[in-house]
Design a protein around this motif. Sequence first.
Motif, PDB file in Angstrom:
ATOM      1  N   ALA A   5       0.948  -1.242  -0.135  1.00 30.17           N
ATOM      2  CA  ALA A   5      -0.075  -0.060   0.085  1.00 30.17           C
ATOM      3  C   ALA A   5       0.852   1.162  -0.071  1.00 30.17           C
ATOM      4  O   ALA A   5       0.440   2.256  -0.699  1.00 30.17           O
ATOM      5  CB  ALA A   5      -0.979  -0.076   1.215  1.00 30.17           C
ATOM      6  N   ARG A   6       2.032   1.398   0.815  1.00 24.47           N
ATOM      7  CA  ARG A   6       2.937   2.444   0.853  1.00 24.47           C
ATOM      8  C   ARG A   6       3.095   2.671  -0.546  1.00 24.47           C
ATOM      9  O   ARG A   6       3.451   3.827  -0.848  1.00 24.47           O
ATOM     10  CB  ARG A   6       3.927   2.131   1.930  1.00 24.47           C
ATOM     11  N   LYS A   7       3.900   1.790  -1.391  1.00 23.54           N
ATOM     12  CA  LYS A   7       4.356   1.867  -2.563  1.00 23.54           C
ATOM     13  C   LYS A   7       3.082   2.694  -3.507  1.00 23.54           C
ATOM     14  O   LYS A   7       3.689   3.557  -4.366  1.00 23.54           O
ATOM     15  CB  LYS A   7       4.805   0.777  -3.404  1.00 23.54           C
ATOM     16  N   LEU A   8       1.983   2.329  -3.490  1.00 22.69           N
ATOM     17  CA  LEU A   8       0.841   2.881  -4.165  1.00 22.69           C
ATOM     18  C   LEU A   8       0.662   4.253  -3.739  1.00 22.69           C
ATOM     19  O   LEU A   8       0.778   5.154  -4.570  1.00 22.69           O
ATOM     20  CB  LEU A   8      -0.544   2.139  -3.945  1.00 22.69           C
ATOM     21  N   TYR A   9       0.898   4.703  -2.461  1.00 22.40           N
ATOM     22  CA  TYR A   9       0.688   5.889  -1.953  1.00 22.40           C
ATOM     23  C   TYR A   9       1.794   6.680  -2.554  1.00 22.40           C
ATOM     24  O   TYR A   9       1.542   8.085  -3.188  1.00 22.40           O
ATOM     25  CB  TYR A   9       0.940   6.001  -0.726  1.00 22.40           C
ATOM     26  N   GLU A  10       3.043   6.404  -2.510  1.00 20.43           N
ATOM     27  CA  GLU A  10       4.367   7.142  -2.763  1.00 20.43           C
ATOM     28  C   GLU A  10       4.151   7.469  -4.217  1.00 20.43           C
ATOM     29  O   GLU A  10       4.611   8.370  -4.941  1.00 20.43           O
ATOM     30  CB  GLU A  10       5.446   6.445  -2.398  1.00 20.43           C
ATOM     31  N   ASP A  11       3.489   6.584  -5.085  1.00 20.40           N
ATOM     32  CA  ASP A  11       3.682   6.503  -6.588  1.00 20.40           C
ATOM     33  C   ASP A  11       2.585   7.530  -6.966  1.00 20.40           C
ATOM     34  O   ASP A  11       2.722   8.098  -8.185  1.00 20.40           O
ATOM     35  CB  ASP A  11       3.043   5.434  -7.088  1.00 20.40           C
TER      36      ASP A  11
END
Length: 304
Positions: A263-269
């Motif tokens: 989920a964090r990667k999706l947010y940062e993207d």
Amino acid sequence: MVRELGFMQATLAATDYPPSSVHTIVELGNHDSLTAVELVGMLGLEKSSVSRMVRKLIEAGEIEEVPNEQDARSKKLQLTDQGRQTLRAVDAFAVQRVGAAMAHLSEVQQQTVSAGLGHYATALRTQRLGTQPSTASLAIARGYRPGIIGRMVEMHASYYVRYANFGQPFESLVASDMAELMGRLHNPRNEVWAALDGERIVGSIAIDGEGEGGGALLRCFILDDSARGKGAGKRLLAEAIKFCDEWGFRETRLWTFKGLDAARKLYEDVGFTLEQEQEVEQWGGRITGQWFVRPATGNPSVEA
């Protein structure tokens, strides 16, 4: 399932034939006619094994060879009248066994079983063929729809009890928060989206646009296990971010906790950055809470 449907027996589905022969009869019924080569691919058996089985079914009067209009060098196989009668008996057996078992389940449980088996069959086929699963069946729908509050709570509770051992206090809080937010959807600054597999809700995300100082909160972001790995999370997040940009919120914030790396990667993207993290006691355990912030970008198309 193997035991109840009779795969442990020498014969299958109240016939005199082994599973491979019954599968052949079913496939021929579904396709009208097939070549022996096509049967080999469908059954996953050696060519010699399929040849022996086909010969026995021809001798038993279940199937017959017919000319192949596309290739005069080969023949096609199709069911005889006797074979079609056998197929009807196989179908009746399956309907009786499966129907009797499903009668013990509620309508929602029946839909869950059906969807789960469908997803599992797709995953097995994808693994066997080395292809990528299709995401076309998942739709993204905007706005409230009946059952969405219950499904959001169920998906959160099911996932987080496994991941972090959150129990009743967490589920109760999610239920209260989701119900309160859905009660404010009359304000156009608030919105919710659902990922749908047919009519079943398999994911959700929401924007609470009534944050302090003209900001927004991203909330309710969750996926059912059946929707993971299909791009639904990225599509839901894209809809929410587009909504925020259109309204021109000063910033969009979200709260989560450390360890949810996917989920964090999706947010940062999409432009979120970690602003603060703090270790806290919550829902019966110690976690590291995190605040992510995404500043406004571009020119808003709606006056905030």
